[in-house]
Design an enzyme around this catalytic site. Structure first.
Site, short mmCIF file in Angstrom:
data_model
loop_
_atom_site.label_atom_id
_atom_site.label_comp_id
_atom_site.label_asym_id
_atom_site.label_seq_id
_atom_site.Cartn_x
_atom_site.Cartn_y
_atom_site.Cartn_z
N GLY A 11 9.18 -1.21 1.44
CA GLY A 11 9.98 -2.42 1.22
C GLY A 11 9.63 -3.08 -0.11
N ARG A 72 12.60 4.71 0.94
CA ARG A 72 11.83 5.33 2.02
C ARG A 72 12.22 6.80 1.93
NH1 ARG A 72 9.68 0.78 4.44
NH2 ARG A 72 11.08 -0.99 4.45
N ASP A 103 1.34 0.13 3.94
CA ASP A 103 0.43 1.14 4.49
C ASP A 103 1.09 2.50 4.68
OD1 ASP A 103 1.93 0.16 6.52
OD2 ASP A 103 0.24 -0.34 7.83
N THR A 125 3.60 -5.74 -0.21
CA THR A 125 4.52 -5.96 0.92
C THR A 125 4.48 -7.44 1.27
OG1 THR A 125 4.82 -5.67 3.31
CG2 THR A 125 2.66 -5.12 2.47
N ASP A 127 4.77 -8.63 4.11
CA ASP A 127 4.26 -8.81 5.48
C ASP A 127 2.76 -9.10 5.56
OD1 ASP A 127 6.85 -8.10 6.08
OD2 ASP A 127 6.36 -6.03 6.58
N ASP A 129 0.52 -7.03 6.01
CA ASP A 129 0.03 -6.29 7.18
C ASP A 129 -0.81 -5.06 6.82
OD1 ASP A 129 2.09 -4.83 6.11
OD2 ASP A 129 3.09 -4.42 8.01
N ARG A 171 7.47 -7.89 10.30
CA ARG A 171 7.45 -6.69 11.15
C ARG A 171 6.55 -6.91 12.36
NH1 ARG A 171 7.78 -0.96 8.26
NH2 ARG A 171 5.86 -1.62 7.29
P1 ATP Z 1 6.49 -1.94 3.94
O1 ATP Z 1 5.29 -2.42 4.69
O2 ATP Z 1 6.96 -2.92 2.93
O3 ATP Z 1 7.59 -1.43 4.79
P2 ATP Z 1 5.48 0.73 3.54
O4 ATP Z 1 4.83 1.37 2.38
O5 ATP Z 1 4.65 0.60 4.79
O6 ATP Z 1 6.02 -0.68 3.05
P3 ATP Z 1 7.10 2.85 4.68
O7 ATP Z 1 8.56 2.99 4.77
O8 ATP Z 1 6.31 2.91 5.93
O9 ATP Z 1 6.84 1.51 3.87
O10 ATP Z 1 6.54 4.00 3.71
C1 ATP Z 1 7.12 4.29 2.45
C2 ATP Z 1 7.15 5.78 2.21
O11 ATP Z 1 5.83 6.34 2.28
C3 ATP Z 1 7.94 6.59 3.24
O12 ATP Z 1 9.31 6.63 2.97
C4 ATP Z 1 7.31 7.97 3.15
O13 ATP Z 1 7.83 8.70 2.07
C5 ATP Z 1 5.86 7.63 2.88
N1 ATP Z 1 5.14 7.63 4.16
C6 ATP Z 1 5.20 6.71 5.14
N2 ATP Z 1 4.45 7.03 6.20
C7 ATP Z 1 3.89 8.23 5.90
C8 ATP Z 1 3.01 9.12 6.59
N3 ATP Z 1 2.53 8.85 7.82
N4 ATP Z 1 2.65 10.24 5.98
C9 ATP Z 1 3.11 10.55 4.74
N5 ATP Z 1 3.95 9.76 4.04
C10 ATP Z 1 4.34 8.62 4.59
#
Ligand code: ATP
Length: 321
Positions: A11, A72, A103, A125, A127, A129, A171
């Protein structure tokens, strides 16, 4: 390390641009070549990569969102996608990647690191979190955006003697919710981390407030709460006779010009990421812990957990009298 790649993932969050700018300019200052990777891991897989100059990050520090855009990327989670990403980094001569994201993005970074590419994580982020750090880029701006909305909603709630039920982002985390419940003077706050009882946690403070002469009411609901704002508002109206209206703030919380705090923190975090690479350290994440900027092992960071402050929850309750 000669060439650093930078990307934003997951995000978007206000302040990500300030972090990109800091990575690029600190990188150039120290003589690195810096490559901007567009649309998160997707851009890495598909080679959507361009060399950055001091000018390419001009006029962005005040802008929300991310100039590199974000995505994503389900493809990245596959073995094939991951391999493509790492070989594309080689094609562009990228020796290390700075990943600005949440994360999920850190988990992706861990997978990259296993294939031998150096990664540095910067927490981005709204959040807040991420377990290993007390602060994430965008969190401060998002809370201020919510606060601004609360002040506006309060005006109309007062005029109509209504109860406003406001759903805020986060979230599965209630960090934004608990803080704005204090700064906005809410009667009640419902957090995903805590089970709640409609009678004692929401209806009781509202009815007691009314008995003490209150004319309008504010309930903050974090988005991860079961039941959600609309249902909670309906129940308040049914059981108290007070007209309750739900407002879901949604994506307005993700945009906007970053606060001074987010800009300065993001700038420091971006610069720190480059300093770590200069020291030849690998696979680290930037953290802000106990009012101190630092760094931590990526694998350890992914194991870290944090909990919401009981003191803040208690304070929110006490001040709602
Ligand atoms: P936010 O907290 O703002 O949503 P985020 O980084 O947690 O941010 P995610 O959509 O969970 O957002 O992850 C972003 C990208 O990281 C995913 O689209 C994917 O490509 C990669 N990713 C997420 N989870 C995994 C995982 N368990 N293993 C490998 N790659 C991952």
């Amino acid at each position: 390390i000669r060439t650093i790649g930078v990307l934003t993932s997951g995000g978007d969050a206000p302040g990500m641009n300030a972090a990109i700018r800091a990575v690029v300019r600190t990188g150039l200052y120290y003589g690195f070549k810096v490559m901007g990777i567009r649309k998160g891991y997707n851009g890495l897989i598909h080679g959507d990569i361009e060399e950055m100059t001091a000018r390419s990050v001009g006029d962005i520090i005040h802008r929300g969102g991310t100039i590199l855009q974000t995505a994503r990327s389900p493809e990245f989670k596959t073995e094939e996608g991951l391999k493509k990403a790492v070989s594309m980094a080689k094609v562009f001569g990228i020796d290390a990647i700075v990943v600005i994201g949440g994360d999920g993005s850190y988990r992706g970074a861990k997978d990259i690191s296993k294939l031998g590419l150096n990664v540095i994580g910067i927490p981005g982020t709204i959040d807040n979190d991420i377990g290993c750090t007390d602060y994430t880029i965008g969190y401060d701006t998002a809370m201020n955006t919510v606060q601004d909305a609360i002040d506006k909603i309060r005006d109309t709630a007062y005029s109509h003697e209504r109860c406003s039920v406001l759903e805020v982002m986060g979230r599965h985390a209630g960090y934004i919710a608990v803080n704005v419940s204090i700064s906005g003077g809410a009667e009640a706050v419902v957090l995903p981390e805590k089970p709640y009882d409609m009678e004692t946690d929401i209806l009781k403070p509202i009815i007691e407030g009314r008995n003490r002469g209150k004319k309008h009411y504010l309930v903050i609901v974090a988005e991860g709460v079961e039941g959600k704002a609309i249902q909670i508002a309906r129940e308040i109206t049914e059981k108290t006779g007070i007209e309750a209206r739900a407002t879901i703030l949604g994506h307005i919380q993700r945009g906007g010009s970053p606060t001074v705090y987010d800009r300065v923190m993001a700038s420091q975090m971006g610069a720190k990421a480059v300093e770590i690479l200069r020291e030849n350290k690998s696979n680290r994440v930037i953290v802000f812990k106990d009012n101190q900027l630092g760094d931590m092992d990526l694998y350890e960071a992914l194991e870290s957990k944090k909990t919401i402050s009981e003191d803040l929850i208690q304070l929110s309750k006490m001040l709602s009298l």
